[in-house]
Design an enzyme around this catalytic site. Structure first.
Site, mmCIF file in Angstrom:
data_model
loop_
_atom_site.group_PDB
_atom_site.id
_atom_site.type_symbol
_atom_site.label_atom_id
_atom_site.label_comp_id
_atom_site.label_asym_id
_atom_site.label_seq_id
_atom_site.Cartn_x
_atom_site.Cartn_y
_atom_site.Cartn_z
ATOM 1 N N ASP A 190 30.967 36.611 42.055
ATOM 2 C CA ASP A 190 31.947 37.607 41.654
ATOM 3 C C ASP A 190 32.524 37.216 40.283
ATOM 4 O OD1 ASP A 190 33.455 40.092 42.895
ATOM 5 O OD2 ASP A 190 35.004 38.875 41.964
ATOM 6 N N TYR A 318 40.463 43.174 35.816
ATOM 7 C CA TYR A 318 39.646 44.377 35.693
ATOM 8 C C TYR A 318 39.954 45.170 34.428
ATOM 9 C CZ TYR A 318 37.748 43.301 40.189
ATOM 10 O OH TYR A 318 37.083 42.653 41.205
ATOM 11 N N HIS A 374 28.197 39.832 49.542
ATOM 12 C CA HIS A 374 29.022 39.396 48.422
ATOM 13 C C HIS A 374 29.717 38.055 48.660
ATOM 14 C CE1 HIS A 374 31.186 40.233 44.707
ATOM 15 N NE2 HIS A 374 32.304 39.885 45.298
#
Length: 396
Positions: A190, A318, A374
């Site tokens: 990630d 983000y 993930h």
């Protein structure tokens, strides 16, 4: 190592924080849900009611806290050499075993992402540090360092949004100036795959090799770069289709995170729903199935966000993804250190074509796993450990 550069750290959450949490859980209001929705449009209502009931009546933070404190933890002030901002970086540091023939353990920094935490990675630490205790006496041993990224866990938050490149500089200082390692290896998934890739790209003489369980950096594609192959174009189309359904959180967290933060910071149920949905979808659980993790494991990860009140600065990363400063390589940039990849089929992004990965990385190892998603260290720890060992055995 210079001990004066860091201090032992122990998690000790005040009773008042837990009392406040219990009050908020008791007063929780739940939304309506469309008939037959399951997980189609977000966290399932029946599951969330069960999770909150378990949180209130059965989950034991003090037990989880004691288990976390079994790992040696530290905190160190670390200065970003470019901006001058100082971060208090929390990290786990487990010294590895001396290997066969007196081989010293290799320093290995393992980095988490969002919405995980350092806790997500603890299940693989002992096997990497002490392989002889896990039936792998001939495997390489590591000094394992697991930091909380700035703004996550028990690390301090930046004053304003920063990028993975900034975090890479901070963690490189942690490894070299604070812990005193001349060289080291990295592993990440990630955001951790992005941060550690930038560490390797910027410091190829000190980062010896890097292993990833997600493709972090985006290769430069411009007028002078080769056109996309048919396989690359098909893969990119698949990614866009998946992100049309899964990528809403990125748009919100990368554009208006402050608005979202009021709900996630004030409501433990809101925070849990926002995080639990990812622990359902990104391992590829079916629409009629719960997340493939125990409620205890999910809640411990959620608690690390709740007790620190830092979901907003965690979400700030983000912004760099939305404005293009976070994961995109510039023309001529590449990760030149030996790089290895373990791709899990149910990850957020499907495994990319080899040609695409090689545009950005010096790929010397790749494994395409048969299952898992993930959160590899929690879902498929044995497979991930094995792949890390195999990769570093042939690169270090």
């Amino acid at each position: 190592m210079a001990a004066e550069k860091f201090q032992p750290f122990r998690i000790d959450v005040a009773d008042a924080v837990l009392d406040d949490l219990n009050t908020r859980l008791d007063l929780a209001r739940f939304p309506v849900q469309a008939e037959g929705a399951d997980w189609q449009w977000g966290s399932n209502l029946d599951y969330m009611k069960s999770l909150v009931a378990y949180w209130r009546t059965e989950y034991d933070w003090r037990k989880a806290e004691a288990e976390l404190n079994e790992f040696p933890q530290f905190i160190a002030p670390v200065t970003d050499p470019e901006s001058g901002e100082v971060f208090d970086i929390h990290f786990v540091h487990v010294k590895g075993s001396i290997g066969p023939g007196g081989a010293a353990p290799t320093p290995l920094l393992i980095s988490h992402g969002w919405p995980g935490s350092f806790y997500e990675l603890l299940g693989i630490v002992d096997a990497l540090a002490h392989p002889e205790n896990h039936g792998a006496a001939d495997a390489p041993a590591f000094d394992v360092i697991v930091p909380s990224l700035p703004g996550y866990g028990f690390s301090s938050a930046p004053a304003a949004p920063i990028t993975p490149k900034d975090m890479a500089r901070v963690l490189h200082v942690l490894m070299t100036d604070v812990l005193g390692y001349d060289s080291y290896a990295t592993q990440g998934g990630d955001w951790g795959s992005v941060v550690t890739a930038w560490m390797a790209q910027a410091n190829p003489e000190q980062v010896r090799a890097s292993h990833f369980n997600m493709l972090g950096l985006i290769p430069f594609v411009g007028k002078d770069s080769p056109p996309l192959t048919e396989e690359e174009a098909t893969w990119a189309k698949t990614v866009r289709k998946r992100m049309k359904h899964e990528g809403g959180y990125q748009a919100i967290q990368g554009t208006k995170p402050q608005t979202l933060a009021y709900g996630l910071t004030d409501s433990p149920v809101g925070l849990a729903a926002w995080i639990a949905e990812k622990f359902h979808g990104w391992p590829g659980a079916g629409a009629d199935q719960p997340p493939p993790f125990s409620m205890d494991r999910l809640l411990t990860n959620i608690m690390i966000y709740w007790i620190n009140g830092n979901i907003n600065p965690a979400n700030w990363l983000y912004i760099s993804l939305m404005n293009g400063s976070g994961a995109a390589l510039a023309e001529g940039q590449r990760v030149e250190v030996p790089s290895g990849f373990a791709f899990f089929p149910w990850d957020l992004f499907p495994p990319p074509p080899e040609s695409w990965v090689k545009r950005a990385y010096n790929v010397v190892h790749r494994t395409d796993m048969a299952s898992g998603g993930h959160f590899a260290a929690m879902e498929r720890p044995n497979e991930l450990i094995t792949d890390i060992r195999v990769f570093f055995a042939k690169t270090l």
